[in-house]
Scaffold this active site. Structure first.
Site, PDB file in Angstrom:
ATOM      1  N   GLU A 235     -10.912 -37.851 -69.313  1.00  0.00           N
ATOM      2  CA  GLU A 235     -10.713 -39.258 -69.712  1.00  0.00           C
ATOM      3  C   GLU A 235     -10.818 -40.281 -68.582  1.00  0.00           C
ATOM      4  OE1 GLU A 235      -7.120 -39.370 -72.123  1.00  0.00           O
ATOM      5  OE2 GLU A 235      -8.114 -38.345 -73.776  1.00  0.00           O
TER       6      GLU A 235
ATOM      7  N   GLU B  29     -11.122 -34.199 -78.895  1.00  0.00           N
ATOM      8  CA  GLU B  29      -9.666 -34.418 -78.958  1.00  0.00           C
ATOM      9  C   GLU B  29      -9.356 -35.320 -80.134  1.00  0.00           C
ATOM     10  OE1 GLU B  29      -7.268 -35.914 -75.784  1.00  0.00           O
ATOM     11  OE2 GLU B  29      -8.107 -34.550 -74.295  1.00  0.00           O
TER      12      GLU B  29
END
Ligand SMILES: *[C@@H]1O[C@H](CO)[C@@H](O)[C@H](O)[C@H]1NC(C)=O
Ligand SMILES: *[C@@H]1O[C@H](CO)[C@@H](O)[C@H](O)[C@H]1NC(C)=O
Ligand SMILES: *[C@@H]1O[C@H](CO)[C@@H](O)[C@H](O)[C@H]1NC(C)=O
Ligand SMILES: *[C@@H]1O[C@H](CO)[C@@H](O)[C@H](O)[C@H]1NC(C)=O
Ligand SMILES: *[C@@H]1O[C@H](CO)[C@@H](O)[C@H](O)[C@H]1NC(C)=O
Ligand SMILES: *[C@@H]1O[C@H](CO)[C@@H](O)[C@H](O)[C@H]1NC(C)=O
Ligand SMILES: *[C@@H]1O[C@H](CO)[C@@H](O)[C@H](O)[C@H]1NC(C)=O
Length: 892
Positions: free
Chosen positions: A470, A567
């Site tokens: 991320e 995710e």
């Protein structure tokens, strides 16, 4: 002779069981010439002012030692994470005393080798400093021959507080800040974890406590040798698609005392392949590469992901000779498979595809994300690892992502994945932060990356390397409020670390699998945009992470029709039996201090109830304990249903392009496992107990799956197939009234071709027509079940579709389910009898470890039998005594 003074014949190697003999002057017994002395076992441990002094196990850590010696309670008990904060603010010293036989000290080279030091330490042998460490993810060795002596040798490892070190490093980095400075208060964690090469979640995470560990978390040993020692063997099969030929790239990492000539023979006997190479091992630590051509490539049996085929391996042998003497002899496993990450234009859609082809076959990746299984790595037993990974396979998963805020997992983890056919998306250990790029930081990261890639690249389970978690998104969407004028500085640091260093090393060390810079990322498009895309969450490219706790999760319109969902998820609470050992009576309510303390995600407890309340009546028992356990239950119902809806959306989006989006080829929900007993996104509780979500995953990841959903009041049923062959399937829809166990009516669609690896709309009817055709049904009084069938009968699980929220359902009653536990030759079974339709029927046997064949199900039959697989010895009596049954109407 004491054990400590003993010197053992070497069995060395991290990945493989190796057997190594090194030639020296004593050529009559070459195998004994290299000597390994383990220094694992009982050491002593003390804090900086000497107020605490205790024995400590190596491998191990300070927290584990303090607990084992009774200085502290279970660190997971109640609020102990905060109470024991002092441990990581102190400095600690590990000391051991050992003897070395004279024969070892006469070797030309003696190395003191640490497989893993956590983290910042100075190492002293007999009062002389031999080196420093600053990276938990590296192996360190130090030449110590000149320091060893007769009799007692004293080895000391002085560990600096990781919290102090991180803050010192941050202070030294004064030119500009490297955010985030600290975790959110709700995590009760420590600051500046991005400045230390250590498990990033050990300073706290939104699902985990702050336990900044310190210790020797892997083995310590002495290596004494004369000519050379083999540090590591790796083997990477490479496939030439145009020639249809395999070759195996074998690398020997060798430490030679001086430049040594020799002959290396590499073979895979079962494939009739053997080649001999003249070689020269240069002085020092070097990598020596040999290519073995497999001339019988067409016979090679391939490794396949779970449910796509078997996981065969071959024996690879490497033998080394110098002047006719055996200097090296190892055997290891080699698995053959290819992996391609396909990013190419998609007809009817802007952007690029993003999917994996294994052995030439496009495969939909189904699974979850893996986090560290314990705050204290030394407390993870092989049985715990195996059980978690087997649970993944039992839920029809084929992929896990080893997330970048944890650790590069231990060898056994990857070996089990190889055996079970679990594909691994392997992150490098950087997560949710910017990172510094001073030269010593870059240097230690470079060494970390080289070592980890060499250690892990022989595992077929690993199908992709990914630079970080991320961090592209954090930069692109400005998580840390970086002023626009400073952005180029951070982009430059980002590119320096992940592209110019990590990517460069990985591509040099491993040509057998793809590398991505981040997750989520737009992949090739991010590269085009200078490695940081304007919107890394773009569904037309790469993978996405998606979370929304506000949207009604039953409404699939909220979900991105992404190429690959790596995710997504929803929180739930673990069951009462998991919480009980770490709590006391006053904690057992949803608004206790304990309940908010364990919640590390801001507003998490409230979000779960809000999401649950959109479809279910919330528990309101007047008995406080029942109300608490019912609330735990309802959060699991909510989570299971939400992740089911979202996963089914991704699976049915595999084939279509709608409004330019689709061809989804992966669904990895967040997260598989837990690090402690607390609310989180996991489907398996700390300790291994399956949440309702994990039982649901068995169905929503099934190879053949019927998916039902509504679009503008029309019911659609898709047939999703991960098989290799085509099927002719029809949908069978059965309508039930909430008040009655006998179906109201039943419909069948015409059979339709469902190609292998596709999702096909197989049934379509306006809900109003369907209900009208069924007589006395309304959305509030009826519900649907459906399955797929062909001439051979039902294919895949039965699924269901609610026509209203269960809280609005008319006629849903207390089902008064009774159960009978029995044992027959197949094992333990529970036979249920229900008086009416029952939703989310949950069987709980407290802390008896094991799992049911099915759980959390919709019961539309009077009787139903499930089996229980116990993970330890149990009995009919114990199971009956512990069994509780809850369904939706039992909580209000
Ligand atoms: C020694 O350190 C411990 C742990 O930090 C602390 O609790 C204790 O007060 C210290 N003792 C002295 C005498 O300074
Ligand atoms: C730990 O060591 C550092 C560096 O020597 C020192 O600054 C610090 O005061 C020590 N901490 C304790 C609790 O003694
Ligand atoms: C195997 O193939 C390689 C490369 O094509 C060739 O050099 C070698 O001689 C072959 N070996 C045997 C035993 O046929
Ligand atoms: C809960 O925590 C608050 C704040 O720390 C404290 O004031 C209160 O006494 C605690 N309540 C209980 C029941 O322990
Ligand atoms: C379950 O038991 C309750 C209480 O005895 C009763 O009122 C209810 O009708 C029963 N439910 C069914 C479906 O028979
Ligand atoms: C269902 O269970 C009930 C109660 O255990 C039993 O009396 C009945 O025979 C069972 N029916 C069938 C069809 O197995
Ligand atoms: C609990 O909620 C249900 C459904 O809203 C309601 O019928 C019932 O009376 C409530 N019970 C209590 C004890 O508040």
């Amino acid at each position: 002779m004491t054990l400590r003074g003993n010197i053992f014949i070497s069995v060395l190697g991290v990945l493989f069981c190796l057997f190594v003999g090194v030639l020296s002057g004593f050529s009559s017994v070459p195998e004994q010439q290299r000597r390994t002395q383990s220094l694992d076992g009982k050491w002593s441990l003390s804090n900086s002012n000497g107020s605490l002094s205790l024995p400590a196990e190596v491998p191990g850590c300070v927290h584990s030692a303090l607990q084992q010696q009774g200085f502290i309670q279970d660190p997971y008990f109640r609020f102990n994470d905060v109470s024991y904060r002092w441990i990581a603010l102190d400095n600690w010293t590990y000391t051991t005393t050992f003897n070395v036989v004279a024969q070892a000290r006469t070797k030309q080279k003696v190395l003191l080798a640490f497989e893993g030091v956590d983290t910042v330490a100075s190492i002293w042998l007999n009062g002389v400093i031999v080196g420093n460490t600053d990276n938990m993810f590296r192996r360190y060795d130090f030449a110590v021959r000149h320091l060893l002596k007769d009799g007692d040798n004293v080895l000391k490892v002085s560990l600096l507080s990781p919290v102090l070190y991180a803050s010192q490093r941050r202070d030294a980095h004064s030119a500009y800040r490297v955010p985030p400075e600290c975790p959110p208060d709700v995590q009760k964690g420590e600051c500046h974890v991005n400045f230390i090469r250590k498990e990033q979640s050990s300073f706290s995470w939104d699902w985990g406590p702050s336990f900044p560990t310190m210790g020797l978390w892997k083995g310590v040993r002495l290596e004494a040798f004369d000519v050379l020692q083999l540090i590591q063997v790796s083997s990477v099969p490479l496939y030439n698609f145009s020639l249809s030929q395999w070759r195996v790239q074998v690398e020997l990492l060798v430490d030679a005392v001086q430049t040594t000539n020799g002959q290396i023979t590499v073979s895979v006997p079962e494939l009739g392949s053997e080649q001999t190479f003249r070689t020269q091992f240069l002085s020092g630590e070097t990598k020596n590469t040999f290519i073995l051509h497999i001339n019988t490539s067409s016979q090679v049996k391939l490794w396949w992901p779970n449910r796509h085929g078997d996981q065969p391996f071959y024996q690879l042998t490497v033998r080394g000779f110098q002047d006719g003497f055996l200097i090296l002899n190892t055997k290891s496993k080699v698995y053959f498979r290819t992996v391609e990450l396909v990013q190419e234009p998609v007809v009817g859609s802007p952007g690029l595809s993003f999917y994996f082809r294994i052995n030439g076959k496009p495969i939909f990746l189904k699974g979850s994300n893996w986090i560290p299984a314990h705050s204290f790595q030394d407390q993870i037993s092989p049985a715990v690892l195996r059980n978690l990974l087997q649970s993944a396979v039992d839920a029809n998963m084929n992929t896990l992502r080893v997330w970048g805020g944890g650790v590069y997992e231990q060898d056994l983890f990857y070996s089990i994945c190889d055996e079970l056919g679990i594909m691994i998306w392997q992150d490098f250990m950087f997560a949710c932060a910017m990172y510094p790029t001073e030269s010593d930081f870059i240097q230690t990261v470079r060494e970390e990356v080289v070592q980890q890639v060499r250690r892990l690249k022989s595992h077929p389970s690993i199908i992709i390397w990914s630079g970080n978690n991320e961090n592209e998104a954090a930069l692109a969407t400005d998580w840390f409020s970086i002023p626009a004028s400073q952005r180029p500085l951070y982009v430059k640091d980002y590119v320096t670390l992940y592209v110019n260093n990590i990517r460069e090393i990985v591509q040099d060390e491993d040509q057998s699998r793809p590398f991505l810079v981040s997750s989520p990322t737009n992949g090739a498009e991010s590269e085009q945009e200078g490695w940081v895309a304007a919107n890394p969450y773009d569904p037309h490219y790469g993978d996405t992470h998606f979370y929304s706790y506000i949207h009604d999760c039953w409404d699939w319109r909220a979900f991105p029709r992404t190429r690959f969902a790596s995710e997504y998820g929803f929180q739930s609470w673990p069951s009462f039996s998991t919480l009980q050992p770490v709590s006391v009576k006053e904690d057992w309510s949803y608004d206790s201090n304990f309940t908010s303390h364990r919640q590390h995600h801001a507003d998490g407890n409230q979000q779960m109830l809000l999401q649950a309340a959109s479809h279910f009546n919330l528990p309101n028992s007047t008995d406080p304990l029942k109300r608490f356990t019912d609330t735990l239950y309802i959060t699991q119902v909510m989570q299971a249903q939400c992740v089911k809806t979202q996963t089914e959306f991704y699976r049915r989006s595999q084939t279509e392009i709608i409004e330019g989006k689709g061809h989804t080829m992966g669904a990895l929900y967040w997260q598989l496992n837990d690090i402690w007993q607390a609310p989180s996104w996991s489907s398996i509780e700390f300790g291994g107990k399956w949440k309702m979500l994990h039982y649901f995953a068995q169905n929503f990841f099934a190879a053949i799956l019927p998916v039902g959903f509504e679009d503008e009041d029309t019911l659609f049923i898709y047939a999703v197939s991960d098989l290799s062959h085509d099927l002719k399937l029809r949908a069978v829809v059965t309508v039930y009234s909430w008040t009655d166990l006998d179906p109201v009516c039943s419909l069948k669609s015409d059979p339709l071709l469902v190609p292998g690896g596709s999702a096909v709309a197989i049934f379509k009817q306006p809900v109003a027509d369907l209900l009208a055709g069924c007589g006395r049904c309304t959305r509030l009084t009826c519900l649907l079940t459906f399955h797929l069938e062909d001439s051979g009968g039902q294919q895949g699980p039965t699924n269901h579709h609610f026509l209203c929220s269960p809280k609005d359902a008319q006629g849903l009653q207390r089902p008064n389910i009774t159960a009978k536990v029995q044992q027959d030759k197949t094992g333990l079974t529970v036979t249920l009898h229900s008086a009416s339709v029952a939703a989310f029927v949950w069987l709980d046997v407290g802390d008896i470890p094991g799992r049911f064949s099915s759980n959390g199900f919709l019961m539309v039959s009077r009787n139903m039998t499930v089996s229980f697989t116990a993970w330890r010895q149990t009995s009919v009596a114990e199971l009956s005594r512990s069994l509780t049954i809850t369904s939706l109407t039992d909580v209000y």
